[in-house]
Motif scaffolding. Structure first.
Motif, PDB file in Angstrom:
ATOM      1  N   VAL A  67      60.097 -24.128  21.422  1.00  0.00           N
ATOM      2  CA  VAL A  67      58.687 -24.520  21.275  1.00  0.00           C
ATOM      3  C   VAL A  67      57.831 -23.308  20.922  1.00  0.00           C
ATOM      4  O   VAL A  67      56.986 -23.360  20.020  1.00  0.00           O
ATOM      5  N   ARG A  68      58.045 -22.203  21.622  1.00  0.00           N
ATOM      6  CA  ARG A  68      57.254 -20.995  21.355  1.00  0.00           C
ATOM      7  C   ARG A  68      57.480 -20.497  19.928  1.00  0.00           C
ATOM      8  O   ARG A  68      56.535 -20.076  19.251  1.00  0.00           O
ATOM      9  N   LYS A  69      58.715 -20.543  19.459  1.00  0.00           N
ATOM     10  CA  LYS A  69      59.023 -20.068  18.106  1.00  0.00           C
ATOM     11  C   LYS A  69      58.324 -20.924  17.058  1.00  0.00           C
ATOM     12  O   LYS A  69      57.749 -20.402  16.092  1.00  0.00           O
ATOM     13  N   ILE A  70      58.372 -22.228  17.240  1.00  0.00           N
ATOM     14  CA  ILE A  70      57.705 -23.125  16.288  1.00  0.00           C
ATOM     15  C   ILE A  70      56.211 -22.858  16.258  1.00  0.00           C
ATOM     16  O   ILE A  70      55.588 -22.777  15.183  1.00  0.00           O
ATOM     17  N   HIS A  71      55.618 -22.708  17.445  1.00  0.00           N
ATOM     18  CA  HIS A  71      54.169 -22.502  17.523  1.00  0.00           C
ATOM     19  C   HIS A  71      53.722 -21.214  16.850  1.00  0.00           C
ATOM     20  O   HIS A  71      52.615 -21.150  16.294  1.00  0.00           O
ATOM     21  N   THR A  72      54.552 -20.167  16.888  1.00  0.00           N
ATOM     22  CA  THR A  72      54.151 -18.888  16.275  1.00  0.00           C
ATOM     23  C   THR A  72      54.016 -19.003  14.766  1.00  0.00           C
ATOM     24  O   THR A  72      53.351 -18.166  14.144  1.00  0.00           O
ATOM     25  N   MET A  73      54.621 -20.015  14.174  1.00  0.00           N
ATOM     26  CA  MET A  73      54.599 -20.149  12.717  1.00  0.00           C
ATOM     27  C   MET A  73      53.495 -21.068  12.213  1.00  0.00           C
ATOM     28  O   MET A  73      53.347 -21.253  11.003  1.00  0.00           O
TER      29      MET A  73
END
Length: 265
Positions: A67-73
């Motif tokens: 979830v965190r990785k997706i949000h950073t993009m």
């Protein structure tokens, strides 16, 4: 509590509430085709909640990292000012988190799931772990009912029922479905969605511009719905994918079945 069937009603309430934060809902609408993939989005959210509730620590940490990785993009743009902002801004993540936890707790208790105030505070405090998993600093997340109420009081001036919130409202009242399922949508879904909407706080009803019945009537409807849904055997309810509870019980062994009576111990 997350094994209670009223959590589905609570999840719809959370969507209604989350949509009232213009910056937060804009981030959703600009980064996903909500109308075409709404069911997929709902199921992915349910799967995430199920994983961090009933999965292993490793599975929960992995889900949070995704979830965190997706949000950073992802970013969103304010159409009025032209400002571009990240959707993982702490204030946006905090709003989504608090709206979700408040909805689970409010609908659960109001529909007859018995929790003392001490247990409700513990529930909110425990969810600082889920807040950490999505990228928040747990120390800045409400830890009990008083802090959660203070947070909503503070953020209320920022809330509005803008165009994106209206889109969410329209969708929840009449989601696209197969023609053969239209009667079921009218008979079941709209009643559930209306009940979720009715359970919102009064200021949310004012923003959306749709009134509901007296609070005591809404509470009776929530309790009746809770009674009916809880009459469905747990083992039958838990067969629905992705079977988080059944897998957790198999992993943890005898005595791990989630049951409300354990709260009284």
């Amino acid at each position: 509590m997350h094994g209670d069937p009223m959590m589905w009603v609570a999840g719809i309430r959370a969507l209604y509430l989350q949509a009232l934060h213009p910056r937060a809902v804009r981030g959703v609408m600009q980064n996903s085709d909500f109308r075409k993939d709404a069911w997929g989005r709902l199921l992915r959210t349910a799967n995430f909640v199920g994983t961090i509730t009933y999965g292993t620590k490793e599975a929960a940490e992995s889900a949070g990292a995704r979830v965190r990785k997706i949000h950073t993009m992802l970013t969103a743009t304010d159409p009025d000012t032209g400002e571009t902002y990240r959707i993982d801004e702490p204030e946006l993540l905090l709003w989504v988190h608090c709206a979700e936890i408040d909805s689970y707790l409010h609908v659960g208790r109001r529909s007859g799931f018995s929790l003392t105030d001490e247990q409700a505070d513990r529930y909110i405090g425990e969810h600082r772990v889920s807040a950490r998993l999505v990228g928040l600093d747990p120390d800045g997340v409400p830890a009990d009912q008083a802090q959660l109420a203070a947070y909503f009081e503070k953020v209320r001036p920022e809330l509005a029922a803008g165009p994106e919130a209206r889109d969410v409202d329209d969708f929840l009242r009449g989601p696209p479905t197969h023609p053969l399922l239209v009667p079921a949508r009218a008979l079941l879904w709209r009643r559930v969605a209306q009940l979720a909407y009715a359970s919102l706080p009064p200021y949310a009803h004012e923003l959306y511009g749709r009134s509901v019945g007296p609070p005591e009537t809404v509470t009776r409807q929530l309790r009746l719905t809770g009674t009916v849904l809880r009459s469905v055997p747990e083992r039958l309810r838990w067969q629905l994918p992705p079977k988080h509870i059944l897998r957790a019980m198999s992993r943890l062994g005898p005595g791990s079945r989630p049951a409300p009576y354990k709260l009284g111990r």
